[in-house]
Design a protein around this motif. Sequence first.
Motif, PDB file in Angstrom:
ATOM      1  N   GLY A  33      57.568  64.788  46.907  1.00  0.00           N
ATOM      2  CA  GLY A  33      57.711  63.338  46.787  1.00  0.00           C
ATOM      3  C   GLY A  33      58.140  62.736  48.111  1.00  0.00           C
ATOM      4  O   GLY A  33      58.294  63.415  49.119  1.00  0.00           O
ATOM      5  N   GLY A  34      58.328  61.450  48.116  1.00  0.00           N
ATOM      6  CA  GLY A  34      58.788  60.780  49.326  1.00  0.00           C
ATOM      7  C   GLY A  34      57.698  60.623  50.363  1.00  0.00           C
ATOM      8  O   GLY A  34      56.506  60.564  50.041  1.00  0.00           O
ATOM      9  N   TYR A  35      58.114  60.574  51.614  1.00  0.00           N
ATOM     10  CA  TYR A  35      57.198  60.251  52.704  1.00  0.00           C
ATOM     11  C   TYR A  35      56.938  61.410  53.661  1.00  0.00           C
ATOM     12  O   TYR A  35      56.479  61.193  54.772  1.00  0.00           O
ATOM     13  N   ASP A  36      57.231  62.633  53.240  1.00  0.00           N
ATOM     14  CA  ASP A  36      56.994  63.774  54.128  1.00  0.00           C
ATOM     15  C   ASP A  36      55.532  63.889  54.523  1.00  0.00           C
ATOM     16  O   ASP A  36      55.220  64.280  55.646  1.00  0.00           O
ATOM     17  N   TRP A  37      54.615  63.533  53.630  1.00  0.00           N
ATOM     18  CA  TRP A  37      53.198  63.626  53.965  1.00  0.00           C
ATOM     19  C   TRP A  37      52.874  62.686  55.133  1.00  0.00           C
ATOM     20  O   TRP A  37      52.070  63.031  55.993  1.00  0.00           O
ATOM     21  N   GLN A  38      53.522  61.516  55.163  1.00  0.00           N
ATOM     22  CA  GLN A  38      53.298  60.573  56.262  1.00  0.00           C
ATOM     23  C   GLN A  38      53.850  61.127  57.574  1.00  0.00           C
ATOM     24  O   GLN A  38      53.202  61.022  58.620  1.00  0.00           O
ATOM     25  N   THR A  39      55.022  61.716  57.494  1.00  0.00           N
ATOM     26  CA  THR A  39      55.622  62.338  58.677  1.00  0.00           C
ATOM     27  C   THR A  39      54.696  63.424  59.214  1.00  0.00           C
ATOM     28  O   THR A  39      54.491  63.538  60.426  1.00  0.00           O
ATOM     29  N   PHE A  40      54.123  64.192  58.304  1.00  0.00           N
ATOM     30  CA  PHE A  40      53.205  65.268  58.675  1.00  0.00           C
ATOM     31  C   PHE A  40      51.986  64.723  59.414  1.00  0.00           C
ATOM     32  O   PHE A  40      51.682  65.164  60.529  1.00  0.00           O
ATOM     33  N   VAL A  41      51.286  63.747  58.844  1.00  0.00           N
ATOM     34  CA  VAL A  41      50.050  63.275  59.482  1.00  0.00           C
ATOM     35  C   VAL A  41      50.349  62.519  60.777  1.00  0.00           C
ATOM     36  O   VAL A  41      49.562  62.592  61.720  1.00  0.00           O
ATOM     37  N   GLU A  42      51.473  61.826  60.839  1.00  0.00           N
ATOM     38  CA  GLU A  42      51.830  61.145  62.082  1.00  0.00           C
ATOM     39  C   GLU A  42      52.215  62.149  63.175  1.00  0.00           C
ATOM     40  O   GLU A  42      52.127  61.843  64.362  1.00  0.00           O
ATOM     41  N   GLY A  43      52.615  63.352  62.776  1.00  0.00           N
ATOM     42  CA  GLY A  43      52.999  64.382  63.740  1.00  0.00           C
ATOM     43  C   GLY A  43      51.871  65.313  64.145  1.00  0.00           C
ATOM     44  O   GLY A  43      52.060  66.163  65.020  1.00  0.00           O
ATOM     45  N   SER A  49      49.093  68.013  74.831  1.00  0.00           N
ATOM     46  CA  SER A  49      49.238  67.055  75.932  1.00  0.00           C
ATOM     47  C   SER A  49      48.486  65.750  75.650  1.00  0.00           C
ATOM     48  O   SER A  49      48.754  64.734  76.278  1.00  0.00           O
ATOM     49  N   ASP A  50      47.577  65.780  74.697  1.00  0.00           N
ATOM     50  CA  ASP A  50      46.773  64.598  74.363  1.00  0.00           C
ATOM     51  C   ASP A  50      47.296  63.849  73.141  1.00  0.00           C
ATOM     52  O   ASP A  50      46.577  63.038  72.563  1.00  0.00           O
ATOM     53  N   TYR A  51      48.521  64.096  72.755  1.00  0.00           N
ATOM     54  CA  TYR A  51      49.053  63.515  71.520  1.00  0.00           C
ATOM     55  C   TYR A  51      48.848  62.007  71.423  1.00  0.00           C
ATOM     56  O   TYR A  51      48.392  61.503  70.390  1.00  0.00           O
ATOM     57  N   GLU A  52      49.135  61.281  72.482  1.00  0.00           N
ATOM     58  CA  GLU A  52      49.017  59.818  72.421  1.00  0.00           C
ATOM     59  C   GLU A  52      47.576  59.374  72.196  1.00  0.00           C
ATOM     60  O   GLU A  52      47.346  58.326  71.598  1.00  0.00           O
ATOM     61  N   ILE A  78      42.050  61.538  56.639  1.00  0.00           N
ATOM     62  CA  ILE A  78      42.909  61.520  57.825  1.00  0.00           C
ATOM     63  C   ILE A  78      42.600  62.701  58.737  1.00  0.00           C
ATOM     64  O   ILE A  78      42.504  62.546  59.958  1.00  0.00           O
ATOM     65  N   LEU A  79      42.433  63.893  58.156  1.00  0.00           N
ATOM     66  CA  LEU A  79      42.139  65.075  58.974  1.00  0.00           C
ATOM     67  C   LEU A  79      40.774  64.963  59.645  1.00  0.00           C
ATOM     68  O   LEU A  79      40.610  65.383  60.794  1.00  0.00           O
ATOM     69  N   THR A  80      39.809  64.371  58.963  1.00  0.00           N
ATOM     70  CA  THR A  80      38.497  64.151  59.574  1.00  0.00           C
ATOM     71  C   THR A  80      38.620  63.203  60.758  1.00  0.00           C
ATOM     72  O   THR A  80      38.063  63.441  61.840  1.00  0.00           O
ATOM     73  N   ARG A  81      39.366  62.124  60.587  1.00  0.00           N
ATOM     74  CA  ARG A  81      39.586  61.162  61.680  1.00  0.00           C
ATOM     75  C   ARG A  81      40.310  61.848  62.850  1.00  0.00           C
ATOM     76  O   ARG A  81      39.960  61.656  64.012  1.00  0.00           O
ATOM     77  N   PHE A  82      41.313  62.659  62.523  1.00  0.00           N
ATOM     78  CA  PHE A  82      42.057  63.383  63.546  1.00  0.00           C
ATOM     79  C   PHE A  82      41.132  64.334  64.320  1.00  0.00           C
ATOM     80  O   PHE A  82      41.167  64.392  65.549  1.00  0.00           O
ATOM     81  N   GLN A  83      40.289  65.058  63.594  1.00  0.00           N
ATOM     82  CA  GLN A  83      39.361  65.982  64.244  1.00  0.00           C
ATOM     83  C   GLN A  83      38.377  65.232  65.146  1.00  0.00           C
ATOM     84  O   GLN A  83      38.059  65.708  66.243  1.00  0.00           O
ATOM     85  N   ASP A  84      37.906  64.078  64.706  1.00  0.00           N
ATOM     86  CA  ASP A  84      37.012  63.266  65.534  1.00  0.00           C
ATOM     87  C   ASP A  84      37.710  62.871  66.840  1.00  0.00           C
ATOM     88  O   ASP A  84      37.117  62.913  67.912  1.00  0.00           O
ATOM     89  N   ARG A  85      38.960  62.485  66.730  1.00  0.00           N
ATOM     90  CA  ARG A  85      39.710  62.103  67.936  1.00  0.00           C
ATOM     91  C   ARG A  85      39.904  63.291  68.872  1.00  0.00           C
ATOM     92  O   ARG A  85      39.839  63.140  70.085  1.00  0.00           O
ATOM     93  N   CYS A  86      40.164  64.448  68.291  1.00  0.00           N
ATOM     94  CA  CYS A  86      40.312  65.656  69.111  1.00  0.00           C
ATOM     95  C   CYS A  86      39.026  65.935  69.877  1.00  0.00           C
ATOM     96  O   CYS A  86      39.056  66.229  71.072  1.00  0.00           O
ATOM     97  N   MET A  87      37.893  65.820  69.203  1.00  0.00           N
ATOM     98  CA  MET A  87      36.609  66.076  69.868  1.00  0.00           C
ATOM     99  C   MET A  87      36.378  65.062  70.985  1.00  0.00           C
ATOM    100  O   MET A  87      35.958  65.432  72.076  1.00  0.00           O
ATOM    101  N   ARG A  88      36.640  63.782  70.719  1.00  0.00           N
ATOM    102  CA  ARG A  88      36.450  62.753  71.752  1.00  0.00           C
ATOM    103  C   ARG A  88      37.361  62.987  72.951  1.00  0.00           C
ATOM    104  O   ARG A  88      37.008  62.657  74.083  1.00  0.00           O
ATOM    105  N   ALA A  89      38.533  63.553  72.699  1.00  0.00           N
ATOM    106  CA  ALA A  89      39.484  63.827  73.781  1.00  0.00           C
ATOM    107  C   ALA A  89      39.197  65.154  74.482  1.00  0.00           C
ATOM    108  O   ALA A  89      39.861  65.511  75.449  1.00  0.00           O
TER     109      ALA A  89
END
Length: 123
Positions: A33-43, A49-52, A78-89
Amino acid sequence: RIRTFESKIQRPHVQEVPDHVIDLIASTFDSVGGYDWQTFVEGLGINTSDYERIRISRGEVERYERDLPSLSTRLRHILTRFQDRCMRAGLYTDTIEIIVDTLRSEKVWGEPVYNRLAREVQE
């Protein structure tokens, strides 16, 4: 007549996160419960080195939460979007490794809270 052949240069691709891994993460965060899932995806990717450039912002997380009631579905998007960003970076790291690293990261959690889940994801 001279024949020429074009070589097809294959760009590395990012492997999709298996459904059973997404379901495992979602069920764990649902049970906590709570917001741990949000903390996870934001982290995600915090130790790169490309976190930002690749990170998922709080505003995006809130929009996904509004639009997608199921946590499993939300995590898939969210994971698909994250993976797309990783590829672009140009970051071609295994997403499972990033997930495990994020679950174990003291930068994200302050203390090792999700080591067991990280082990289960690796299996």
